[in-house]
Scaffold this motif. Structure first.
Motif, PDB file in Angstrom:
ATOM      1  N   ASN A 190       8.146   8.973  -1.031  1.00  0.00           N
ATOM      2  CA  ASN A 190       8.386   9.377   0.351  1.00  0.00           C
ATOM      3  C   ASN A 190       9.875   9.606   0.543  1.00  0.00           C
ATOM      4  OD1 ASN A 190       8.620   8.331   3.544  1.00  0.00           O
ATOM      5  ND2 ASN A 190       6.889   9.638   3.045  1.00  0.00           N
ATOM      6  N   LEU A 191      10.254  10.746   1.106  1.00  0.00           N
ATOM      7  CA  LEU A 191      11.653  11.165   1.150  1.00  0.00           C
ATOM      8  C   LEU A 191      12.256  10.977   2.532  1.00  0.00           C
ATOM      9  CD1 LEU A 191      11.138  14.519  -0.754  1.00  0.00           C
ATOM     10  CD2 LEU A 191      11.983  12.369  -1.721  1.00  0.00           C
ATOM     11  N   SER A 192      13.478  10.485   2.561  1.00  0.00           N
ATOM     12  CA  SER A 192      14.224  10.458   3.814  1.00  0.00           C
ATOM     13  C   SER A 192      14.684  11.877   4.131  1.00  0.00           C
ATOM     14  CB  SER A 192      15.437   9.533   3.703  1.00  0.00           C
ATOM     15  OG  SER A 192      16.394  10.081   2.805  1.00  0.00           O
ATOM     16  N   GLU A 193      15.014  12.129   5.394  1.00  0.00           N
ATOM     17  CA  GLU A 193      15.515  13.448   5.767  1.00  0.00           C
ATOM     18  C   GLU A 193      16.773  13.783   4.980  1.00  0.00           C
ATOM     19  OE1 GLU A 193      15.449  14.944   9.789  1.00  0.00           O
ATOM     20  OE2 GLU A 193      14.493  13.097  10.470  1.00  0.00           O
ATOM     21  N   HIS A 194      17.638  12.787   4.789  1.00  0.00           N
ATOM     22  CA  HIS A 194      18.887  13.032   4.062  1.00  0.00           C
ATOM     23  C   HIS A 194      18.602  13.390   2.606  1.00  0.00           C
ATOM     24  CE1 HIS A 194      23.034  12.661   2.730  1.00  0.00           C
ATOM     25  NE2 HIS A 194      22.619  11.830   1.780  1.00  0.00           N
ATOM     26  N   ALA A 195      17.690  12.646   1.965  1.00  0.00           N
ATOM     27  CA  ALA A 195      17.400  12.917   0.556  1.00  0.00           C
ATOM     28  C   ALA A 195      16.831  14.309   0.370  1.00  0.00           C
ATOM     29  CB  ALA A 195      16.439  11.863   0.020  1.00  0.00           C
ATOM     30  N   LEU A 196      15.916  14.700   1.251  1.00  0.00           N
ATOM     31  CA  LEU A 196      15.327  16.026   1.126  1.00  0.00           C
ATOM     32  C   LEU A 196      16.357  17.108   1.438  1.00  0.00           C
ATOM     33  CD1 LEU A 196      12.989  17.845   0.537  1.00  0.00           C
ATOM     34  CD2 LEU A 196      12.150  17.491   2.860  1.00  0.00           C
ATOM     35  N   SER A 197      17.177  16.889   2.452  1.00  0.00           N
ATOM     36  CA  SER A 197      18.221  17.874   2.788  1.00  0.00           C
ATOM     37  C   SER A 197      19.173  18.091   1.620  1.00  0.00           C
ATOM     38  CB  SER A 197      19.006  17.411   4.016  1.00  0.00           C
ATOM     39  OG  SER A 197      18.215  17.465   5.177  1.00  0.00           O
ATOM     40  N   THR A 198      19.511  17.005   0.933  1.00  0.00           N
ATOM     41  CA  THR A 198      20.412  17.099  -0.209  1.00  0.00           C
ATOM     42  C   THR A 198      19.807  17.954  -1.312  1.00  0.00           C
ATOM     43  OG1 THR A 198      21.409  14.954   0.275  1.00  0.00           O
ATOM     44  CG2 THR A 198      21.632  15.769  -1.977  1.00  0.00           C
ATOM     45  N   GLN A 199      18.511  17.739  -1.594  1.00  0.00           N
ATOM     46  CA  GLN A 199      17.883  18.531  -2.649  1.00  0.00           C
ATOM     47  C   GLN A 199      17.646  19.980  -2.218  1.00  0.00           C
ATOM     48  OE1 GLN A 199      14.531  16.489  -4.645  1.00  0.00           O
ATOM     49  NE2 GLN A 199      16.048  16.321  -6.279  1.00  0.00           N
ATOM     50  N   LEU A 200      17.340  20.196  -0.968  1.00  0.00           N
ATOM     51  CA  LEU A 200      17.215  21.568  -0.481  1.00  0.00           C
ATOM     52  C   LEU A 200      18.537  22.318  -0.679  1.00  0.00           C
ATOM     53  CD1 LEU A 200      15.216  20.987   2.823  1.00  0.00           C
ATOM     54  CD2 LEU A 200      14.405  22.288   0.850  1.00  0.00           C
ATOM     55  N   THR A 201      19.629  21.668  -0.326  1.00  0.00           N
ATOM     56  CA  THR A 201      20.946  22.290  -0.479  1.00  0.00           C
ATOM     57  C   THR A 201      21.229  22.617  -1.937  1.00  0.00           C
ATOM     58  OG1 THR A 201      21.816  21.158   1.474  1.00  0.00           O
ATOM     59  CG2 THR A 201      23.425  21.958  -0.131  1.00  0.00           C
ATOM     60  N   GLU A 202      20.907  21.687  -2.825  1.00  0.00           N
ATOM     61  CA  GLU A 202      21.141  21.905  -4.251  1.00  0.00           C
ATOM     62  C   GLU A 202      20.315  23.069  -4.775  1.00  0.00           C
ATOM     63  OE1 GLU A 202      21.441  19.246  -8.365  1.00  0.00           O
ATOM     64  OE2 GLU A 202      20.898  18.304  -6.454  1.00  0.00           O
ATOM     65  N   ALA A 203      19.153  23.282  -4.178  1.00  0.00           N
ATOM     66  CA  ALA A 203      18.277  24.376  -4.604  1.00  0.00           C
ATOM     67  C   ALA A 203      18.646  25.711  -3.961  1.00  0.00           C
ATOM     68  CB  ALA A 203      16.830  24.036  -4.274  1.00  0.00           C
ATOM     69  N   GLY A 204      19.570  25.709  -3.002  1.00  0.00           N
ATOM     70  CA  GLY A 204      19.952  26.937  -2.320  1.00  0.00           C
ATOM     71  C   GLY A 204      19.172  27.201  -1.047  1.00  0.00           C
ATOM     72  N   LEU A 205      18.659  26.116  -0.436  1.00  0.00           N
ATOM     73  CA  LEU A 205      17.896  26.218   0.794  1.00  0.00           C
ATOM     74  C   LEU A 205      18.468  25.287   1.843  1.00  0.00           C
ATOM     75  CD1 LEU A 205      14.348  25.953  -0.850  1.00  0.00           C
ATOM     76  CD2 LEU A 205      15.321  28.045   0.123  1.00  0.00           C
ATOM     77  N   HIS A 206      18.092  25.520   3.099  1.00  0.00           N
ATOM     78  CA  HIS A 206      18.435  24.559   4.156  1.00  0.00           C
ATOM     79  C   HIS A 206      17.279  24.473   5.140  1.00  0.00           C
ATOM     80  CE1 HIS A 206      19.551  28.397   6.028  1.00  0.00           C
ATOM     81  NE2 HIS A 206      19.474  27.796   7.210  1.00  0.00           N
ATOM     82  N   ARG A 207      17.051  23.268   5.630  1.00  0.00           N
ATOM     83  CA  ARG A 207      15.956  23.047   6.580  1.00  0.00           C
ATOM     84  C   ARG A 207      16.334  23.654   7.921  1.00  0.00           C
ATOM     85  NH1 ARG A 207      15.533  17.662   6.352  1.00  0.00           N
ATOM     86  NH2 ARG A 207      17.056  17.435   7.997  1.00  0.00           N
ATOM     87  N   THR A 208      15.401  24.410   8.523  1.00  0.00           N
ATOM     88  CA  THR A 208      15.669  25.042   9.815  1.00  0.00           C
ATOM     89  C   THR A 208      14.783  24.496  10.925  1.00  0.00           C
ATOM     90  OG1 THR A 208      14.177  26.867   9.252  1.00  0.00           O
ATOM     91  CG2 THR A 208      16.529  27.161   8.784  1.00  0.00           C
ATOM     92  N   GLY A 209      13.841  23.630  10.592  1.00  0.00           N
ATOM     93  CA  GLY A 209      13.015  23.051  11.644  1.00  0.00           C
ATOM     94  C   GLY A 209      11.717  22.492  11.099  1.00  0.00           C
ATOM     95  N   TYR A 210      10.939  21.933  12.022  1.00  0.00           N
ATOM     96  CA  TYR A 210       9.643  21.358  11.681  1.00  0.00           C
ATOM     97  C   TYR A 210       8.543  22.107  12.432  1.00  0.00           C
ATOM     98  CZ  TYR A 210      12.310  17.493   9.705  1.00  0.00           C
ATOM     99  OH  TYR A 210      13.176  16.742   8.949  1.00  0.00           O
ATOM    100  N   LEU A 211       7.385  22.197  11.822  1.00  0.00           N
ATOM    101  CA  LEU A 211       6.251  22.863  12.452  1.00  0.00           C
ATOM    102  C   LEU A 211       5.381  21.896  13.239  1.00  0.00           C
ATOM    103  CD1 LEU A 211       5.031  25.215   9.556  1.00  0.00           C
ATOM    104  CD2 LEU A 211       6.958  25.507  11.136  1.00  0.00           C
ATOM    105  N   THR A 212       5.510  20.601  12.953  1.00  0.00           N
ATOM    106  CA  THR A 212       4.680  19.588  13.608  1.00  0.00           C
ATOM    107  C   THR A 212       5.550  18.426  14.060  1.00  0.00           C
ATOM    108  OG1 THR A 212       4.215  18.600  11.431  1.00  0.00           O
ATOM    109  CG2 THR A 212       2.602  20.162  12.307  1.00  0.00           C
ATOM    110  N   PRO A 213       5.166  17.754  15.155  1.00  0.00           N
ATOM    111  CA  PRO A 213       5.978  16.636  15.664  1.00  0.00           C
ATOM    112  C   PRO A 213       6.139  15.491  14.666  1.00  0.00           C
ATOM    113  CG  PRO A 213       4.425  17.371  17.345  1.00  0.00           C
ATOM    114  CD  PRO A 213       4.055  18.084  16.083  1.00  0.00           C
ATOM    115  N   ASP A 214       5.149  15.281  13.801  1.00  0.00           N
ATOM    116  CA  ASP A 214       5.254  14.179  12.835  1.00  0.00           C
ATOM    117  C   ASP A 214       6.123  14.536  11.631  1.00  0.00           C
ATOM    118  OD1 ASP A 214       3.652  15.913  11.375  1.00  0.00           O
ATOM    119  OD2 ASP A 214       1.910  14.585  11.323  1.00  0.00           O
TER     120      ASP A 214
END
Length: 224
Positions: A190-214
């Motif tokens: 299970n990933l924290s927001e920070h951990a996932l953001s870090t890997q997205l950045t390393e892959a050349g992506l960035h999170r722009t939002g969520y599709l669901t409240p959860d």
């Protein structure tokens, strides 16, 4: 401690223990409508880890152009009506891009950080500039717990929950549908927001939002 992944039950299984016949009898539960509402009409979609086409078929019916990818020959053989590719996600390099790259089934929660980065780099490689990568993750901040979930004609039991090193967790998922039972032992992280953001950045992506409240469903886009 039980180590590794595997599955039991009727029919063939993939290397990670996923039961092909279980996927074949499991229907979409609104995922197709959620995805359809989040993207443009008639989008080109690269679906990574399509299984037997549980979501592929309704997305095609909704007017999207889907290329379906799975590493299992038994899974991909059951997908019809569109282009299919048998490949390991981390190794996939098609030399073309899509409006949407879709990776569901909590594949992002693979316990191995290096493998997760490989998956995300495949997503980044295949999404067009301005396009979207849609990811389904375990609900952030939650872990597996012993539980029973029942629907009409089906039941899922989560058991044998074990905490593993480096924040990973193992559990056994047992599905019973119309009197047939399949079990799969899984290991996820299970990933924290920070951990996932870090890997997205390393892959050349960035999170722009969520599709669901959860926050189970998120959108990422190419950096730059």
């Amino acid at each position: 401690m039980r180590v590794g992944q595997g599955g039991t039950g009727p029919g063939p299984h993939t290397p990670d223990g996923s039961a092909v016949e279980l996927y074949e009898v499991t229907q979409a539960r609104g995922e197709d409508e959620l995805i359809h509402a989040a993207i443009e009409p008639h989008s080109s979609i690269l679906e990574l880890g399509c299984g037997t086409g549980r979501i592929t078929r309704p997305l095609l019916a909704l007017g999207h152009d889907v290329v379906a990818v799975d590493e299992s020959a038994e899974m991909i053989a059951r997908v019809t009506g569109t282009e299919t590719i048998r490949a390991t996600i981390g190794d996939l390099r098609l030399g073309r891009t899509f409006d949407v790259v879709l990776m569901m089934s909590f594949l992002i929660n693979v316990a191995d950080d290096a493998e997760r980065l490989r998956l995300l780099r495949t997503c980044a490689e295949h999404v067009r500039p301005g396009g979207s990568v849609l990811l389904q993750q375990e609900v952030p901040g939650t872990r597996h717990a012993p539980a029973v979930m029942e629907r009409e004609h089906s039941k899922m039991v989560i058991s044998d929950v074990e905490d593993l090193p480096d924040g990973a967790q193992a559990a056994t998922l047992t599905h019973t549908i119309n009197g047939r039972t399949w079990s799969q032992h899984i290991i996820t992280k299970n990933l924290s927001e920070h951990a996932l953001s870090t890997q997205l950045t390393e892959a050349g992506l960035h999170r722009t939002g969520y599709l669901t409240p959860d926050k189970m469903w998120l959108r990422a886009q190419p950096t730059g």
